[in-house]
Design a protein around this motif. Structure first.
Motif, short mmCIF file in Angstrom:
data_model
loop_
_atom_site.label_atom_id
_atom_site.label_comp_id
_atom_site.label_asym_id
_atom_site.label_seq_id
_atom_site.Cartn_x
_atom_site.Cartn_y
_atom_site.Cartn_z
N ILE A 236 0.86 -1.18 0.00
CA ILE A 236 0.00 0.00 0.00
C ILE A 236 0.89 1.23 0.00
N VAL B 57 1.63 3.51 -2.01
CA VAL B 57 1.37 4.68 -2.87
C VAL B 57 2.60 5.13 -3.63
N MET C 241 8.71 -1.61 7.00
CA MET C 241 7.34 -1.44 6.54
C MET C 241 6.56 -2.75 6.63
N SER D 29 4.14 -5.32 8.83
CA SER D 29 2.88 -5.13 9.53
C SER D 29 2.23 -3.75 9.37
N GLN D 30 2.18 -3.30 8.13
CA GLN D 30 1.59 -1.99 7.91
C GLN D 30 0.08 -2.10 8.05
N THR D 31 -0.50 -1.16 8.70
CA THR D 31 -1.95 -1.25 8.86
C THR D 31 -2.64 -0.38 7.83
N LEU D 32 -3.79 -0.84 7.42
CA LEU D 32 -4.58 -0.06 6.49
C LEU D 32 -5.54 0.82 7.24
N GLN D 33 -5.78 0.40 8.46
CA GLN D 33 -6.88 1.03 9.15
C GLN D 33 -6.58 2.48 9.49
N SER D 34 -7.54 3.32 9.26
CA SER D 34 -7.31 4.72 9.53
C SER D 34 -7.44 5.04 11.00
N VAL D 35 -8.33 4.36 11.65
CA VAL D 35 -8.52 4.61 13.08
C VAL D 35 -8.10 3.34 13.81
N ARG E 128 10.10 3.77 9.39
CA ARG E 128 8.82 4.46 9.58
C ARG E 128 7.98 3.85 10.69
N ARG F 43 -0.56 1.88 14.12
CA ARG F 43 -0.86 1.04 15.27
C ARG F 43 0.39 0.63 16.04
N ASP F 44 1.53 1.11 15.61
CA ASP F 44 2.74 0.86 16.38
C ASP F 44 2.68 1.61 17.71
N GLU G 228 -6.18 11.34 11.17
CA GLU G 228 -7.19 10.42 11.71
C GLU G 228 -6.61 9.07 12.08
N ARG H 129 3.38 9.68 3.40
CA ARG H 129 2.66 9.28 2.19
C ARG H 129 1.73 10.39 1.69
N GLU I 239 -11.55 3.31 3.03
CA GLU I 239 -10.21 3.20 2.45
C GLU I 239 -10.37 3.03 0.95
N ALA J 226 -13.41 1.46 6.45
CA ALA J 226 -12.15 1.30 7.19
C ALA J 226 -12.30 0.26 8.29
N SER K 58 -6.56 -6.24 10.59
CA SER K 58 -5.14 -6.04 10.36
C SER K 58 -4.35 -6.81 11.40
N SER K 59 -3.16 -7.20 11.02
CA SER K 59 -2.34 -7.96 11.96
C SER K 59 -1.95 -7.07 13.14
N PRO L 287 0.22 -5.15 15.50
CA PRO L 287 1.59 -4.64 15.40
C PRO L 287 2.49 -5.12 16.52
N PHE M 223 5.74 -12.55 11.86
CA PHE M 223 6.55 -12.31 10.67
C PHE M 223 7.96 -12.84 10.74
#
Lengths: 311, 343, 100
Positions: free
Chosen positions: A17, A19, B1, B3-9, B45, B49-50, B113, B175, C15, C62, C67-68, C70, C77
């Motif tokens: 993802i 971008v 990069m 365990s990147q999360t997609l979740q916005s919240v 980076r 959620r880190d 967010e 990003r 998303e 969203a 999600s996994s 962290p 992983f």
């Protein structure tokens, strides 16, 4: 809704993802980029202006007058819609209305650039800016529905709904025009106004069936707009001649499709065509609403302060 | 990069996680801090959620939301000229630019967010006057030439600030900035070309351009923030790899770029003290009126009240529309659910 | 996949995934707010493809994305590390043999 992933394999990981940049080191290769931007390849107003100045596109007097009508409609609408940018109900809608305004402005520039090819008493072509900024109110050819003030969001949506369904029918037919330039402009424009139809229809449904307040406002919006619908579909000597020649169509011939398609959306929204009397109009002859003068005063003020200047 | 999360919240903590004892919490914090420190040391980076130090989160939230507010308020001085743009080409360009600013605000609010602050809350803080935005947008756009000066100088300063932010340690911010920088590449150029056209136009047009440059010069330089010795948060932001260069470094670099570009414009910068320091190999500018900067920042600028009122008005006028769409979506969902249960 | 009704006038987050040209995967482009999926798609088109960035768009609420964790970096992983035999480079004796 076509949001289902085509293949399961593809969803195997939302892995990339990025971008277009890995971290920030910025690999930015095209393969993964959702930010790769290109200007695309379409007929632009500049192309038409160039064709006109080279003499490869030259409208007949009738076609020029017709192009002027469509150009003025689109220009006045773009001017109105431009006002929404930074004032829309939500940021996402600032952007949506901005896109529509830009589409309309693009159509206006194309039509005016083409119209300018036949006008000018001294025999030279007039530019889009000559036509937009240095004609007086009676020389404009827009009809009243485009000139109406924006009103609230419902009034703006009601107008968008009417004019986009009208423009879609018109441009669809013009793609078959014997005038190649008109056909070319229409071919580009019709796809854009198709999206405008969708945008306005979505909002008509939501406002009509959202809350009591929004329904009331939507009904009011249509009541404000509907008296000016008939004028869009009135034939006159010019459209008769152009229709005869195959360069354009009689506006009245667009009405049946317009009524049917808008009727479908209105039915879904449980709305009725408002029972209002049509106005006589007169914009095609230069007899305008009281609103246009203010709009032009604002639009033209700077250009007229510095006649002959380049910007 | 990884365990990147997609979740916005950030989502709720995973349900299989057991009640945490204070010792566990302390251990997790220590582990988190160690991991965070490693990420910083490797110049890698941090993702939403880190684990992150509370102060890091707070700093980011403040900076990103202020950045977003600046884009949104920054639409106004330019939107002010859309209806009067002196040619149709310029009208299209300006419309597209102001529209981009809405988009950039959106990208940035989205990034903020991911730190757990909803956009409507940030918007509310802005309208309540609790949140700051770039002071420069509290100056009026008086003439058409201001469209040129804003594009060339204000966007120029913004870009100088933003390019290093593409490498900010917080992933979503970096990003968002990548996208913003790509799109803004035309913003500065269109402004420059407006000024170029004016300066080669009639004497009145040239005067208009010079006047605009004179008015926007100092506020543009102040966009980089207070001088380094008066910028207490800068050091920490640099340690966190959010900021990559100090305020003064960026400002001086920008002055150098403008000095070259203004020659092409055949205009001048209203600063007699600009000089290239041979020793430091850096450009230096004359004194700036930081008292004025702080006045405007505190809300006493020419347009503060107007800008906020305009935002409030749009937001309030739009409330019934947002409600309608939410209510419609709710009704549709119910209809769908009824259909499913009937089947 | 339903999005919970929102209180008042706040629209949920979506998303956005954009396919930049045919043959490529959809890539996460960013997020936005919209009242429902239909509007989310349109808003995504207006916001994320203003410069020809895409030929196809997905939008996903969203909150529908799992999600996994962290904090589970190790257990999630690190297992593949050390399993060199999954990679062609592990097999050195066949190096130099053509078309292998």
């Amino acid at each position: 809704m076509s949001t289902t992933p085509e293949t399961a394999a593809e969803t195997g990981g939302h892995g990339d993802i990025s971008v277009g940049v890995q971290g920030a080191s910025g690999s930015g290769e095209a393969t993964a980029s959702a930010t790769r931007i290109t200007p695309g390849n379409a007929l632009r107003p500049e192309d038409i202006a160039l064709a006109v100045s080279r003499g490869t596109a030259k409208p007949s007097e009738d076609v020029a007058e017709f192009a002027l009508r469509l150009g003025d409609d689109a220009l006045v609408l773009a001017q109105r819609l431009g006002h929404w940018i930074s004032r829309a109900p939500e940021l996402e809608e600032d952007i949506a209305l901005g896109n529509i305004a830009l589409d309309q402005l693009g159509h206006a520039r194309s039509f005016l650039s083409y119209a300018g090819g036949a006008l000018g008493e001294d025999g030279t072509a007039r530019s889009e800016d000559d036509l937009a900024y240095f004609r007086s109110e009676p020389e404009f050819r827009s009809v009243e529905i485009f000139e109406l003030p924006n009103g609230d969001f419902a009034v703006t949506i009601a107008r968008q709904f009417v004019v986009s369904y009208y423009q879609f029918e018109l441009y669809s037919r013009l793609t078959q025009s014997t005038d190649a330039t008109l056909a070319g402009i229409a071919a580009k424009a019709v796809k854009e106004v198709d999206y405008h139809r969708d945008h306005s229809a979505q909002w008509v449904l939501r406002l009509a069936q959202g809350t009591d307040e929004s329904r009331e406002k939507m009904i009011h919006g249509f009541k404000v707009i509907w008296p000016y619908v008939d004028e869009l579909f009135r034939d006159d000597e010019l459209t008769a001649r152009l229709s005869e020649a195959g360069a354009a169509v009689e506006p009245s011939s667009l009405r049946a499709n317009f009524d049917r398609l808008t009727g479908e959306v209105l039915a879904e929204a449980e709305l009725e065509v408002p029972n209002v009397q049509p106005t006589p109009g007169g914009g095609r002859k230069g007899l305008h609403s009281e609103h246009l003068g203010y709009l032009l005063a604002e639009m033209q003020v700077l250009a007229r302060e510095y006649p002959g200047a380049s910007w | 990069m990884a365990s990147q999360t997609l979740q916005s919240v950030p989502a709720e903590p995973s349900p299989v996680r057991h009640e945490q004892s204070p010792e566990d919490a302390a251990r997790l914090d220590a582990e988190g801090q160690a991991y965070f420190d490693k990420v910083m040391a490797e110049d890698s980076r941090i993702e939403p959620r880190d684990w992150m130090p509370p102060a890091y989160r707070k700093t980011l939230l403040r900076q990103i939301s202020q950045h977003a507010h600046s884009e949104i308020i920054g639409m106004q001085p330019e939107a002010n000229w859309i209806s009067r743009a002196p040619s149709l080409k310029r009208k299209a360009i300006l419309m597209a630019k102001v529209q981009d600013e809405a988009g950039h605000g959106l990208y940035l609010y989205s990034a903020a967010e991911t730190l757990g602050q909803p956009r409507d809350q940030m918007m509310q803080d802005l309208m309540d006057g609790k949140a700051k935005y770039s002071s420069i947008f509290n100056y009026p756009a008086r003439t058409w030439a201001d469209m040129g000066a804003i594009g060339w100088m204000v966007d120029g300063a913004a870009i100088a600030n933003q390019v290093p932010l593409c490498r900010a340690s917080f992933g979503p911010y970096g990003r968002a900035m990548v996208r913003v920088c790509k799109e803004e590449s035309f913003h500065q150029r269109q402004g420059f070309e407006i000024l170029l056209e004016l300066s080669h136009g009639t004497p009145e047009q040239k005067q208009m351009a010079q006047d605009a440059v004179n008015r926007w010069y100092a506020p543009a330089l102040m966009m980089f923030g207070p001088p380094d010795d008066d910028s207490p948060n800068s050091k920490q932001s640099m340690a966190w790899n959010i900021k990559r260069f100090s305020n003064d470094e960026l400002r001086n670099r920008f002055v150098g770029m403008m000095m070259e570009q203004v020659k092409v414009l055949e205009l001048t910068l209203p600063d007699k003290d600009i000089r290239f320091n041979e020793e430091t190999k850096k450009w230096e500018h004359g004194p700036l009126d930081w008292d004025e900067f702080h006045e405007v920042l505190k809300g006493r600028g020419p347009c503060n009240a107007q800008r906020l009122e305009r935002r409030r008005e749009a937001h309030q006028n739009g409330a019934w529309v947002r409600e309608a769409a939410a209510a419609y979506a709710d009704k549709q969902r119910r209809k769908q659910a009824e259909k499913v249960s009937a089947a | 996949m339903t999005t919970e009704p929102q209180a008042g006038n706040v629209w949920p987050i979506w998303e956005v995934f954009v396919r930049s040209s045919r043959g490529l995967s959809h890539v996460h482009a960013g997020s936005l707010h919209a009242p429902d999926a239909a509007m989310a798609l349109r808003n995504a088109r207006d916001l994320y493809t203003r410069r020809n960035e895409g030929v196809s768009i997905w939008v996903v609420p969203a909150e529908a994305i799992a999600s996994s964790d962290p904090d589970a970096k190790g257990s999630f992983f690190e297992s593949p590390q050390g399993k060199d035999y999954r990679h062609a480079t592990y097999y050195t004796k066949s190096e130099g043999v053509k078309h292998l």
